[in-house]
Design a protein around this motif. Sequence first.
Motif, PDB file in Angstrom:
ATOM      1  N   PRO A 202       0.804  -1.214   0.071  1.00 48.61           N
ATOM      2  CA  PRO A 202       0.080  -0.071   0.086  1.00 48.61           C
ATOM      3  C   PRO A 202       0.886   1.203   0.044  1.00 48.61           C
ATOM      4  CG  PRO A 202      -0.049  -1.009   2.143  1.00 48.61           C
ATOM      5  CD  PRO A 202       0.608  -2.033   1.277  1.00 48.61           C
ATOM      6  N   SER A 203       2.134   1.214   0.242  1.00 51.71           N
ATOM      7  CA  SER A 203       2.848   2.249   0.255  1.00 51.71           C
ATOM      8  C   SER A 203       3.401   2.625  -1.163  1.00 51.71           C
ATOM      9  CB  SER A 203       4.209   2.037   1.139  1.00 51.71           C
ATOM     10  OG  SER A 203       4.845   1.033   0.816  1.00 51.71           O
ATOM     11  N   VAL A 204       3.400   1.872  -2.075  1.00 51.65           N
ATOM     12  CA  VAL A 204       3.574   2.131  -3.447  1.00 51.65           C
ATOM     13  C   VAL A 204       2.583   3.120  -3.941  1.00 51.65           C
ATOM     14  CG1 VAL A 204       4.107   1.329  -5.762  1.00 51.65           C
ATOM     15  CG2 VAL A 204       4.743  -0.145  -3.580  1.00 51.65           C
ATOM     16  N   ASP A 205       2.875   4.433  -4.418  1.00 55.17           N
ATOM     17  CA  ASP A 205       1.750   5.274  -4.905  1.00 55.17           C
ATOM     18  C   ASP A 205       1.037   4.602  -5.918  1.00 55.17           C
ATOM     19  OD1 ASP A 205       2.605   7.351  -2.974  1.00 55.17           O
ATOM     20  OD2 ASP A 205       4.166   7.825  -4.269  1.00 55.17           O
ATOM     21  N   GLY A 206      -0.103   4.333  -6.012  1.00 54.90           N
ATOM     22  CA  GLY A 206      -1.151   4.180  -7.067  1.00 54.90           C
ATOM     23  C   GLY A 206      -1.325   2.469  -7.453  1.00 54.90           C
ATOM     24  N   GLU A 207      -0.570   1.583  -6.479  1.00 50.70           N
ATOM     25  CA  GLU A 207      -0.503   0.475  -6.596  1.00 50.70           C
ATOM     26  C   GLU A 207      -1.634  -0.306  -6.678  1.00 50.70           C
ATOM     27  OE1 GLU A 207       2.034  -2.749  -8.436  1.00 50.70           O
ATOM     28  OE2 GLU A 207       2.602  -0.588  -7.861  1.00 50.70           O
ATOM     29  N   TRP A 208      -2.072   0.009  -5.347  1.00 50.58           N
ATOM     30  CA  TRP A 208      -3.438  -0.828  -4.833  1.00 50.58           C
ATOM     31  C   TRP A 208      -4.750  -0.214  -5.877  1.00 50.58           C
ATOM     32  CZ3 TRP A 208      -6.196  -4.536  -4.453  1.00 50.58           C
ATOM     33  CH2 TRP A 208      -7.441  -4.618  -3.752  1.00 50.58           C
ATOM     34  N   ASP A 209      -4.326   1.001  -6.102  1.00 52.09           N
ATOM     35  CA  ASP A 209      -5.506   1.858  -6.676  1.00 52.09           C
ATOM     36  C   ASP A 209      -5.785   1.189  -8.299  1.00 52.09           C
ATOM     37  OD1 ASP A 209      -6.233   3.508  -4.639  1.00 52.09           O
ATOM     38  OD2 ASP A 209      -4.791   5.102  -5.342  1.00 52.09           O
ATOM     39  N   GLY A 210      -4.573   1.138  -8.851  1.00 49.76           N
ATOM     40  CA  GLY A 210      -4.666   0.315 -10.110  1.00 49.76           C
ATOM     41  C   GLY A 210      -5.102  -0.990 -10.297  1.00 49.76           C
ATOM     42  N   VAL A 211      -4.693  -1.996  -9.158  1.00 48.30           N
ATOM     43  CA  VAL A 211      -5.324  -3.264  -9.111  1.00 48.30           C
ATOM     44  C   VAL A 211      -6.703  -3.150  -9.113  1.00 48.30           C
ATOM     45  CG1 VAL A 211      -5.240  -5.121  -8.020  1.00 48.30           C
ATOM     46  CG2 VAL A 211      -3.031  -4.211  -8.561  1.00 48.30           C
ATOM     47  N   GLN A 212      -7.343  -2.409  -8.037  1.00 50.44           N
ATOM     48  CA  GLN A 212      -8.592  -2.459  -7.716  1.00 50.44           C
ATOM     49  C   GLN A 212      -9.531  -1.991  -8.818  1.00 50.44           C
ATOM     50  OE1 GLN A 212     -10.776  -1.001  -3.532  1.00 50.44           O
ATOM     51  NE2 GLN A 212      -9.432   0.358  -4.521  1.00 50.44           N
ATOM     52  N   ARG A 213      -9.034  -0.905  -9.396  1.00 44.73           N
ATOM     53  CA  ARG A 213      -9.733  -0.343 -10.656  1.00 44.73           C
ATOM     54  C   ARG A 213      -9.879  -1.390 -11.781  1.00 44.73           C
ATOM     55  NH1 ARG A 213      -7.096   1.824 -15.070  1.00 44.73           N
ATOM     56  NH2 ARG A 213      -8.346   3.265 -16.216  1.00 44.73           N
ATOM     57  N   ALA A 214      -8.933  -2.091 -11.945  1.00 45.70           N
ATOM     58  CA  ALA A 214      -8.791  -3.130 -12.997  1.00 45.70           C
ATOM     59  C   ALA A 214      -9.909  -4.188 -12.620  1.00 45.70           C
ATOM     60  CB  ALA A 214      -7.499  -3.642 -13.352  1.00 45.70           C
ATOM     61  N   LEU A 215      -9.779  -4.733 -11.239  1.00 42.65           N
ATOM     62  CA  LEU A 215     -10.697  -5.994 -10.931  1.00 42.65           C
ATOM     63  C   LEU A 215     -12.037  -5.404 -10.959  1.00 42.65           C
ATOM     64  CD1 LEU A 215      -8.476  -7.508  -8.111  1.00 42.65           C
ATOM     65  CD2 LEU A 215      -9.238  -8.525 -10.320  1.00 42.65           C
ATOM     66  N   ARG A 216     -12.305  -4.417 -10.422  1.00 43.37           N
ATOM     67  CA  ARG A 216     -13.690  -3.874 -10.412  1.00 43.37           C
ATOM     68  C   ARG A 216     -14.353  -3.535 -11.567  1.00 43.37           C
ATOM     69  NH1 ARG A 216     -13.565  -0.282  -4.898  1.00 43.37           N
ATOM     70  NH2 ARG A 216     -13.639  -2.265  -3.313  1.00 43.37           N
ATOM     71  N   ALA A 217     -13.570  -3.017 -12.663  1.00 40.45           N
ATOM     72  CA  ALA A 217     -13.993  -2.946 -13.942  1.00 40.45           C
ATOM     73  C   ALA A 217     -14.527  -4.095 -14.411  1.00 40.45           C
ATOM     74  CB  ALA A 217     -12.954  -2.181 -14.793  1.00 40.45           C
ATOM     75  N   SER A 218     -13.977  -5.148 -14.069  1.00 38.98           N
ATOM     76  CA  SER A 218     -14.139  -6.670 -14.795  1.00 38.98           C
ATOM     77  C   SER A 218     -15.266  -7.347 -13.858  1.00 38.98           C
ATOM     78  CB  SER A 218     -12.884  -7.526 -14.734  1.00 38.98           C
ATOM     79  OG  SER A 218     -12.010  -6.750 -15.738  1.00 38.98           O
ATOM     80  N   GLY A 219     -15.612  -6.582 -13.039  1.00 41.74           N
ATOM     81  CA  GLY A 219     -17.090  -7.162 -12.286  1.00 41.74           C
ATOM     82  C   GLY A 219     -16.432  -7.872 -10.794  1.00 41.74           C
ATOM     83  N   PHE A 220     -15.364  -7.905 -10.535  1.00 38.02           N
ATOM     84  CA  PHE A 220     -14.908  -8.782  -9.440  1.00 38.02           C
ATOM     85  C   PHE A 220     -14.526  -7.694  -8.216  1.00 38.02           C
ATOM     86  CE2 PHE A 220     -13.417 -10.725 -13.007  1.00 38.02           C
ATOM     87  CZ  PHE A 220     -14.028 -12.232 -13.082  1.00 38.02           C
ATOM     88  N   THR A 221     -14.793  -8.137  -6.907  1.00 37.87           N
ATOM     89  CA  THR A 221     -14.395  -7.571  -5.789  1.00 37.87           C
ATOM     90  C   THR A 221     -13.209  -8.129  -5.191  1.00 37.87           C
ATOM     91  OG1 THR A 221     -16.753  -7.002  -5.213  1.00 37.87           O
ATOM     92  CG2 THR A 221     -14.974  -6.879  -3.522  1.00 37.87           C
ATOM     93  N   PRO A 222     -12.041  -7.633  -5.032  1.00 38.68           N
ATOM     94  CA  PRO A 222     -10.467  -8.375  -4.802  1.00 38.68           C
ATOM     95  C   PRO A 222     -10.678  -8.869  -3.291  1.00 38.68           C
ATOM     96  CG  PRO A 222     -10.248  -6.133  -5.195  1.00 38.68           C
ATOM     97  CD  PRO A 222     -11.967  -6.203  -5.513  1.00 38.68           C
ATOM     98  N   ARG A 223      -9.937  -9.760  -3.169  1.00 42.93           N
ATOM     99  CA  ARG A 223      -9.508  -9.974  -1.574  1.00 42.93           C
ATOM    100  C   ARG A 223      -8.069  -9.389  -1.642  1.00 42.93           C
ATOM    101  NH1 ARG A 223      -9.071 -15.553  -0.110  1.00 42.93           N
ATOM    102  NH2 ARG A 223      -8.724 -16.144  -2.046  1.00 42.93           N
ATOM    103  N   VAL A 224      -7.552  -8.819  -0.838  1.00 42.13           N
ATOM    104  CA  VAL A 224      -6.274  -8.282  -0.690  1.00 42.13           C
ATOM    105  C   VAL A 224      -5.436  -8.750   0.593  1.00 42.13           C
ATOM    106  CG1 VAL A 224      -7.307  -5.993   0.301  1.00 42.13           C
ATOM    107  CG2 VAL A 224      -5.069  -5.898  -1.054  1.00 42.13           C
ATOM    108  N   ALA A 225      -4.289  -8.634   0.424  1.00 45.08           N
ATOM    109  CA  ALA A 225      -3.330  -8.918   1.458  1.00 45.08           C
ATOM    110  C   ALA A 225      -2.320  -7.646   1.115  1.00 45.08           C
ATOM    111  CB  ALA A 225      -2.710 -10.307   1.644  1.00 45.08           C
ATOM    112  N   TYR A 226      -2.209  -7.026   2.508  1.00 45.37           N
ATOM    113  CA  TYR A 226      -0.984  -5.876   2.469  1.00 45.37           C
ATOM    114  C   TYR A 226       0.437  -6.259   2.792  1.00 45.37           C
ATOM    115  CZ  TYR A 226      -5.333  -3.075   1.630  1.00 45.37           C
ATOM    116  OH  TYR A 226      -6.291  -2.685   1.190  1.00 45.37           O
ATOM    117  N   GLY A 227       1.437  -6.059   2.079  1.00 45.18           N
ATOM    118  CA  GLY A 227       2.815  -6.160   2.671  1.00 45.18           C
ATOM    119  C   GLY A 227       3.673  -5.632   1.452  1.00 45.18           C
ATOM    120  N   ASP A 228       5.093  -5.832   1.896  1.00 51.40           N
ATOM    121  CA  ASP A 228       6.055  -5.488   0.952  1.00 51.40           C
ATOM    122  C   ASP A 228       6.306  -6.575  -0.171  1.00 51.40           C
ATOM    123  OD1 ASP A 228       8.621  -7.140   1.835  1.00 51.40           O
ATOM    124  OD2 ASP A 228       7.425  -6.648   3.553  1.00 51.40           O
ATOM    125  N   TYR A 229       6.942  -6.281  -1.291  1.00 54.74           N
ATOM    126  CA  TYR A 229       6.903  -7.112  -2.201  1.00 54.74           C
ATOM    127  C   TYR A 229       7.961  -8.291  -2.087  1.00 54.74           C
ATOM    128  CZ  TYR A 229       3.508  -4.821  -4.931  1.00 54.74           C
ATOM    129  OH  TYR A 229       2.521  -4.420  -5.384  1.00 54.74           O
TER     130      TYR A 229
END
Length: 336
Positions: A202-229
């Motif tokens: 979540p500390s990578v600017d825009g990373e989660w926003d981009g993933v969430q945007r793509a999944l929701r645009a495809s009709g999916f509600t993502p399951r997420v875990a937060y952590g470093d790469y």
Amino acid sequence: MELEVRHLRALCAIADTGSVRKAARQLGMTQPSLTTQLRRIESALGGQLFSRERTGSRPTPLGRTVLCRARPLVAEMNTLVAETQAAVVRAAGPHLRIGGTASRAMAGWVSRVHARLPDADTTIRVDVSANALLQMVALNQLDVAFVHEVEGAPLRIPDGLERRVLVAREPQFIALHAHHPAARQSVVPLSDVAGDRWMVDPSVDGEWDGVQRALRASGFTPRVAYGDYLTAADMVAAGEAVAPCQPTSQPRHGMAIRPLRGDPIAVELFMASRALPEGTAGEVGTAEVDALYADLVAAYREAAAAATTYRQWLARNNRPLLYVDEDELSRTAGCA
């Protein structure tokens, strides 16, 4: 408690980022430390400066009053520090300050700079926050920064910066367990991994926003875990998560890297520098910035060529190894 410039800088960072967590990252502090500092500042001033909302931190009326007085003081101090640093650099000889978000191209870029300028003192700053790096360039704490901007999540680009775009739209691939059913395909439909747990930093600017945007645009509600790469790579190799990754990434044992069908997640790669006339005292001039960009182009080409999955994607999509403006590239290469 007496207020110091660092306290004013902290207040400005919270207001600019809209988040104590993001401000702490920008300031190089832990979130609990910044929260404690903010409480002490509020106690010293006798009132609440920020309202804590679900979407972040917003200045209260008192906070806006304090910020109106704090910002000019912080700006003046930043100018003083920048001018002093420039004087030190002039006295010390050639010096380059390079920043970047994590990338396979970083090592090759720095190696090329060292080979071209063996006598230059070069410092490197790698940070997960592109916004923080851009702010450092604007404040003359870095000469250039190589960053990525997630599609649909614009960065906050300070005034006075120039962008040299390296890749206008770099697709982000998916890292998944080598025995994941989707790994049998050369290109993975988003629907085949949409139900997995996605691990993002979540500390990578825009990373989660981009993933969430793509999944929701495809009709999916993502399951997420937060952590470093680094942790994400372990989770992927253990089959516990999938994660977005750069196409230049190299798979580790137990992991596969695949492109996503239709490239729903993408970033723009660019190098930022201050807009300066040639020969500005104490500054890296336009010719050197052009040369740094040419070094970066070559390093990115090398990283892309070394990534088998990316090479295959480029061939399948009839893309050159690096799709920058070839006229611009020839001009900058001539300056190297």
